[in-house]
Design an enzyme around this catalytic site. Structure first.
Site, PDB file in Angstrom:
ATOM      1  N   ARG A   1       0.769  -1.184   0.314  1.00 51.12           N
ATOM      2  CA  ARG A   1       0.254   0.121   0.153  1.00 51.12           C
ATOM      3  C   ARG A   1       0.630   1.026   0.212  1.00 51.12           C
ATOM      4  NH1 ARG A   1       2.053   2.267   3.921  1.00 51.12           N
ATOM      5  NH2 ARG A   1       0.928   3.932   3.342  1.00 51.12           N
ATOM      6  N   GLY A   2      -0.020   2.182   0.018  1.00 47.13           N
ATOM      7  CA  GLY A   2       0.862   3.725  -0.211  1.00 47.13           C
ATOM      8  C   GLY A   2       0.860   3.444  -2.141  1.00 47.13           C
TER       9      GLY A   2
ATOM     10  N   ARG B   1      -7.403  -0.721  -6.806  1.00 41.33           N
ATOM     11  CA  ARG B   1      -7.527   0.122  -6.188  1.00 41.33           C
ATOM     12  C   ARG B   1      -8.336   1.541  -6.338  1.00 41.33           C
ATOM     13  NH1 ARG B   1      -4.432   0.552  -0.616  1.00 41.33           N
ATOM     14  NH2 ARG B   1      -6.703   2.097   0.206  1.00 41.33           N
TER      15      ARG B   1
ATOM     16  N   ASP C   1      -2.071  10.921  -2.450  1.00 44.90           N
ATOM     17  CA  ASP C   1      -2.664   9.691  -3.152  1.00 44.90           C
ATOM     18  C   ASP C   1      -2.470  10.159  -4.550  1.00 44.90           C
ATOM     19  OD1 ASP C   1      -3.051   8.200  -0.657  1.00 44.90           O
ATOM     20  OD2 ASP C   1      -2.783   6.715  -1.445  1.00 44.90           O
TER      21      ASP C   1
ATOM     22  N   ASN D   1      -5.558  12.536   0.358  1.00 51.18           N
ATOM     23  CA  ASN D   1      -4.678  11.048   1.502  1.00 51.18           C
ATOM     24  C   ASN D   1      -6.015  10.285   2.122  1.00 51.18           C
ATOM     25  OD1 ASN D   1      -1.792  10.377   1.979  1.00 51.18           O
ATOM     26  ND2 ASN D   1      -1.987  12.268   4.374  1.00 51.18           N
TER      27      ASN D   1
HETATM   28  O1  MRU Z   1      -5.054   2.910   1.984  1.00 47.58           O
HETATM   29  P1  MRU Z   1      -3.387   3.559   2.299  1.00 47.58           P
HETATM   30  O2  MRU Z   1      -2.168   3.187   3.374  1.00 47.58           O
HETATM   31  O3  MRU Z   1      -2.295   2.827   0.254  1.00 47.58           O
HETATM   32  O4  MRU Z   1      -2.581   5.018   2.187  1.00 47.58           O
HETATM   33  C1  MRU Z   1      -1.477   5.568   1.672  1.00 47.58           C
HETATM   34  C2  MRU Z   1      -1.761   7.352   2.205  1.00 47.58           C
HETATM   35  O5  MRU Z   1      -2.910   7.855   1.917  1.00 47.58           O
HETATM   36  C3  MRU Z   1      -0.167   7.515   1.808  1.00 47.58           C
HETATM   37  O6  MRU Z   1      -0.150   8.789   2.382  1.00 47.58           O
HETATM   38  C4  MRU Z   1       0.100   8.104   0.445  1.00 47.58           C
HETATM   39  O7  MRU Z   1      -0.153   6.808  -0.625  1.00 47.58           O
HETATM   40  C5  MRU Z   1       1.218   9.103   0.585  1.00 47.58           C
HETATM   41  S1  MRU Z   1       2.782   7.434   0.192  1.00 47.58           S
HETATM   42  C6  MRU Z   1       3.810   8.349  -0.188  1.00 47.58           C
END
Ligand code: MRU
Length: 348
Positions: A48-49, A91, A239, A249
């Site tokens: 994730r991220g 996603r 994101d 985000n």
């Molecule tokens: O649901 P996730 O864990 O994928 O969400 C991640 C985030 O919101 C992060 O802050 C974003 O992707 C930036 S990662 C460098």
């Protein structure tokens, strides 16, 4: 220069990704051999991220091409198209996924005349290159962002925008790492980040691993600490950033940005250019993922909410550009982001 965490790695012709669902209790890699498997890894949040999702998708495309090498040409094309579709559906919010798939698609299309084994090798080389590029970009963002932090700064972050969310170094956590490498004493305040606990489980783990001072709080404590003068700045990842600078985000980011403005605390967003979506005019058009009710009613096997209760679980929110002090990009710091200064970033 250390590479503390290798979120994705290529081993013996397959992709391995750290299972982020079970960190920090267990540190394990899962092996992936097809695009469908990788798409499931993204959907279920093994990885994730935003940037890490993009890198995983690239490897997913390369894996599929490798897997389909012996297929008849029509089956190869159909299989590849299906792989792109399934990966794109994994996603919805992080634009890096679609950005990465577009890059892979153009490489594929530019190499259609070559034998399938060569196409597969070229796609794999491209996936390796985009991951290496991600680390370079994060280091550039880190260097720019570090200049914004004073020695001794106490900085709040939300979710995990670290090495685990990228191919390495991280975006928001990359700024902390770079500031520490530059000799600054930085302490991190990590929001736990309900419901998936990216802050408590992942950010806290990354910082502890590296010996960067970190203090964990629950999400509802940020306002109190700000009022008590215990937070000097906020840095988060993102994101997707719309053309006008609105920032999507992790859910809860908007709340932190409002609090930061109330207390006169700078609110920075670490944002590689691959996360800016110029096709989206403002934050209202950013698709917000809704995830399963079980993430809110409990955690893993423990359910604490009343049975039958109605649940909302939006995984992201949108912070209006007016609350963002600056975007930290690989091309430099963009203060008071708006349509004009964001568009300028894309001029050669
Ligand atoms: O649901 P996730 O864990 O994928 O969400 C991640 C985030 O919101 C992060 O802050 C974003 O992707 C930036 S990662 C460098």
């Amino acid at each position: 220069m250390t590479q503390a965490v290798q979120t994705l790695r290529w081993v013996d012709g397959a992709l391995e990704m750290i299972d982020q669902r079970i960190l920090p209790a267990r540190f394990e890699y899962i092996t992936y051999a097809s695009a469908l498997e990788v798409a499931e890894g993204i959907r279920s949040m093994v990885v994730r991220g935003a940037p890490a999702i993009g890198c995983a998708a690239e490897y997913g495309v390369a894996l599929e091409a490798l897997r389909l090498r012996p297929a008849a040409p029509a089956a190869f094309v159909a299989g590849m198209e299906h792989a792109f579709e399934v990966l794109a559906a994994s996603r919805p919010t992080a634009v890096n996924l679609f950005w990465a798939l577009e890059r892979m698609r153009s490489v594929w299309h530019a190499n259609l005349q070559y034998p399938q084994s060569e196409i597969a090798a070229t796609l794999l080389a491209q996936a390796h290159e985009i991951s290496a590029e991600d680390v370079r970009i994060n280091r550039a963002m880190g260097a720019h962002g570090a200049t914004l932090l004073a020695d001794g700064a106490r900085v709040l972050t939300h979710c995990n925008a670290g090495a685990l969310a990228t191919a390495g170094h991280g975006t928001a956590l990359g700024v902390f790492r770079s500031a520490v490498e530059a000799g600054k004493r930085i302490s991190v305040i990590a929001d736990e980040t309900r419901p998936f606990l990216q802050g408590a489980r992942l950010t806290a783990w990354e910082m502890v691993q590296e010996g960067i001072p970190v203090t964990l709080i629950t999400d509802n404590m940020a306002g109190h600490l700000m009022r008590c003068g215990e937070i000097d700045a906020v840095i988060v990842g993102t994101d997707r950033v719309a053309a006008n600078g609105d920032v999507a985000n992790k859910i809860g980011t908007y709340m932190v940005a409002v609090l930061a403005q109330r207390h006169g605390i700078p609110f920075y967003v670490a944002c590689p250019l691959s996360t800016i979506d110029l096709s989206i005019p403002d934050g209202n058009a950013i698709p917000i993922e809704e995830r399963a009710a079980e993430e809110v009613t409990g955690f893993r096997d423990c359910q604490w909410a009343a049975k039958g209760v109605k649940v909302r679980n939006p995984a992201f929110d949108v912070t209006p550009a007016e609350l963002v002090t600056a975007l930290i990009t690989e091309k430099g710091v963009v203060r008071q982001p708006n349509r004009e200064n964001i568009a300028r970033l894309f001029l050669v």
